[in-house]
Design a protein around this motif. Structure first.
Motif, PDB file in Angstrom:
ATOM      1  N   SER A  66      -6.428  -3.736  22.861  1.00  0.00           N
ATOM      2  CA  SER A  66      -5.322  -4.642  23.179  1.00  0.00           C
ATOM      3  C   SER A  66      -3.965  -4.038  22.831  1.00  0.00           C
ATOM      4  O   SER A  66      -2.965  -4.309  23.506  1.00  0.00           O
ATOM      5  CB  SER A  66      -5.516  -5.968  22.442  1.00  0.00           C
ATOM      6  OG  SER A  66      -5.596  -5.758  21.041  1.00  0.00           O
ATOM      7  N   LEU A  67      -3.908  -3.202  21.787  1.00  0.00           N
ATOM      8  CA  LEU A  67      -2.646  -2.564  21.427  1.00  0.00           C
ATOM      9  C   LEU A  67      -2.131  -1.688  22.562  1.00  0.00           C
ATOM     10  O   LEU A  67      -0.920  -1.679  22.860  1.00  0.00           O
ATOM     11  CB  LEU A  67      -2.829  -1.730  20.157  1.00  0.00           C
ATOM     12  CG  LEU A  67      -1.579  -0.968  19.662  1.00  0.00           C
ATOM     13  CD1 LEU A  67      -0.461  -1.940  19.341  1.00  0.00           C
ATOM     14  CD2 LEU A  67      -1.919  -0.118  18.441  1.00  0.00           C
ATOM     15  N   LEU A  69      -2.788  -2.150  25.702  1.00  0.00           N
ATOM     16  CA  LEU A  69      -2.360  -3.040  26.777  1.00  0.00           C
ATOM     17  C   LEU A  69      -0.955  -3.571  26.534  1.00  0.00           C
ATOM     18  O   LEU A  69      -0.113  -3.611  27.445  1.00  0.00           O
ATOM     19  CB  LEU A  69      -3.346  -4.197  26.923  1.00  0.00           C
ATOM     20  CG  LEU A  69      -4.755  -3.838  27.430  1.00  0.00           C
ATOM     21  CD1 LEU A  69      -5.632  -5.079  27.451  1.00  0.00           C
ATOM     22  CD2 LEU A  69      -4.668  -3.230  28.817  1.00  0.00           C
ATOM     23  N   TRP A  70      -0.683  -3.989  25.309  1.00  0.00           N
ATOM     24  CA  TRP A  70       0.644  -4.499  24.981  1.00  0.00           C
ATOM     25  C   TRP A  70       1.694  -3.397  25.100  1.00  0.00           C
ATOM     26  O   TRP A  70       2.808  -3.635  25.612  1.00  0.00           O
ATOM     27  CB  TRP A  70       0.654  -5.080  23.568  1.00  0.00           C
ATOM     28  CG  TRP A  70       0.077  -6.456  23.489  1.00  0.00           C
ATOM     29  CD1 TRP A  70      -1.148  -6.816  22.999  1.00  0.00           C
ATOM     30  CD2 TRP A  70       0.690  -7.678  23.934  1.00  0.00           C
ATOM     31  NE1 TRP A  70      -1.346  -8.177  23.101  1.00  0.00           N
ATOM     32  CE2 TRP A  70      -0.233  -8.730  23.670  1.00  0.00           C
ATOM     33  CE3 TRP A  70       1.916  -7.978  24.521  1.00  0.00           C
ATOM     34  CZ2 TRP A  70       0.057 -10.052  23.990  1.00  0.00           C
ATOM     35  CZ3 TRP A  70       2.201  -9.297  24.843  1.00  0.00           C
ATOM     36  CH2 TRP A  70       1.282 -10.320  24.573  1.00  0.00           C
ATOM     37  N   LEU A  71       1.354  -2.204  24.646  1.00  0.00           N
ATOM     38  CA  LEU A  71       2.286  -1.092  24.739  1.00  0.00           C
ATOM     39  C   LEU A  71       2.549  -0.729  26.200  1.00  0.00           C
ATOM     40  O   LEU A  71       3.697  -0.493  26.602  1.00  0.00           O
ATOM     41  CB  LEU A  71       1.735   0.121  23.984  1.00  0.00           C
ATOM     42  CG  LEU A  71       2.597   1.387  23.987  1.00  0.00           C
ATOM     43  CD1 LEU A  71       3.984   1.106  23.414  1.00  0.00           C
ATOM     44  CD2 LEU A  71       1.907   2.498  23.210  1.00  0.00           C
ATOM     45  N   GLY A  73       2.228  -2.731  28.801  1.00  0.00           N
ATOM     46  CA  GLY A  73       2.988  -3.802  29.423  1.00  0.00           C
ATOM     47  C   GLY A  73       4.469  -3.737  29.070  1.00  0.00           C
ATOM     48  O   GLY A  73       5.336  -3.945  29.931  1.00  0.00           O
ATOM     49  N   SER A  74       4.773  -3.436  27.817  1.00  0.00           N
ATOM     50  CA  SER A  74       6.171  -3.298  27.394  1.00  0.00           C
ATOM     51  C   SER A  74       6.842  -2.120  28.092  1.00  0.00           C
ATOM     52  O   SER A  74       8.005  -2.199  28.508  1.00  0.00           O
ATOM     53  CB  SER A  74       6.244  -3.111  25.874  1.00  0.00           C
ATOM     54  OG  SER A  74       5.660  -4.206  25.194  1.00  0.00           O
ATOM     55  N   TYR A 110       2.575   5.719  24.713  1.00  0.00           N
ATOM     56  CA  TYR A 110       1.351   5.379  25.449  1.00  0.00           C
ATOM     57  C   TYR A 110       0.567   6.649  25.792  1.00  0.00           C
ATOM     58  O   TYR A 110      -0.662   6.690  25.678  1.00  0.00           O
ATOM     59  CB  TYR A 110       1.712   4.615  26.724  1.00  0.00           C
ATOM     60  CG  TYR A 110       0.538   3.993  27.423  1.00  0.00           C
ATOM     61  CD1 TYR A 110       0.100   2.706  27.096  1.00  0.00           C
ATOM     62  CD2 TYR A 110      -0.150   4.675  28.427  1.00  0.00           C
ATOM     63  CE1 TYR A 110      -0.974   2.124  27.753  1.00  0.00           C
ATOM     64  CE2 TYR A 110      -1.227   4.105  29.085  1.00  0.00           C
ATOM     65  CZ  TYR A 110      -1.633   2.827  28.737  1.00  0.00           C
ATOM     66  OH  TYR A 110      -2.717   2.250  29.372  1.00  0.00           O
TER      67      TYR A 110
END
Length: 246
Positions: A66-67, A69-71, A73-74, A110
């Motif tokens: 999930s980390l 994914l959040w990175l 997305g940002s 990323y």
């Protein structure tokens, strides 16, 4: 089957987009560009974020942490926001490069995560895919930096060949070191397919130079598809090796 394809495809696409982003921003900073070329290349960043967004969607199917994914997305929100804002500027105006720095830093973070996940081979994937995608965007932007029509193909092909050699050495090494003897005959076909895709992609990519013709976007697009296809097949070979050893 879909999950396996997503797991093989998202890393090459993400690394391709990240490398292209870095190369294009470097060219925008250091290249001798007129305002028109600068604006067209800057607009080409939208293609980078489209590919990165596709990779991000595939990473969801591949069940990445999930980390990541959040990175991701940002990163996508930051880069896409700056690029879309630039589209509102009239004429040949383009945003200062500082507007893209946040997205570049997040993208590099990323990419570092992918390097830790995929291993050193990620650097070769990034170089091969990033060079051909950067060249495609620059040719579509009608750039006049002729040195890159030679430099990008040579460097990109070198990375692609290095990827093949590394994969072959890794296969032989794992077979030698593994305590379990496994049959690698079923890997011959995908390895031949990968080598054929790299060879054909290299020939098509260099064809305009060999014939001393103007490089056109459809030619580079075909080369890009072949190079990315080879990287994806290589990822599937690595996955099969992991299954056999496990």
């Amino acid at each position: 089957m879909t999950d396996m394809l997503s797991a093989r495809l998202f890393a090459p696409l993400a690394l391709t987009a990240i490398t292209a982003l870095g190369l294009l921003l470097w060219i925008l900073r250091n290249g001798d560009l007129c305002p028109g070329q600068r604006r067209r290349i800057s607009d080409g960043l939208l293609s980078v974020w489209a590919v990165f967004g596709l990779a991000l969607m595939l990473s969801v199917e591949a069940a990445v942490p999930s980390l990541m994914l959040w990175l991701g997305g940002s990163t996508l929100a930051s880069g896409l926001g700056a690029t879309l804002y630039q589209a509102r500027l009239a004429g040949k105006r383009s945003l200062p490069l500082s507007w893209h720095m946040l997205a570049l830093v997040l993208a590099l973070c990323y990419g570092l995560g992918l390097l830790l996940r995929e291993g050193p081979a990620a650097l070769l994937m990034a170089g091969a895919g990033g060079c051909v995608f950067t060249h495609l965007i620059m040719v579509r932007a009608k750039h006049r930096l002729q040195a890159f029509n030679l430099l990008l193909p040579l460097v990109g092909i070198a990375f692609a060949v290095g990827w093949m050699v590394l994969l072959l050495v890794q296969t032989l090494w794992l077979q030698y070191e593994s305590e379990v003897v496994f049959d690698t005959a079923h890997l011959i076909r995908p390895f031949v397919q990968m080598c054929a895709a790299v060879l054909l992609g290299a020939v098509i990519w260099l064809l305009p130079l060999l014939r001393k013709e103007q490089t056109r976007p459809p030619v580079i697009a075909v080369a890009a598809l072949l190079i990315l296809g080879a990287l994806t097949v290589g990822q599937s070979i690595i996955g099969q090796l992991s299954i056999n050893i496990g």
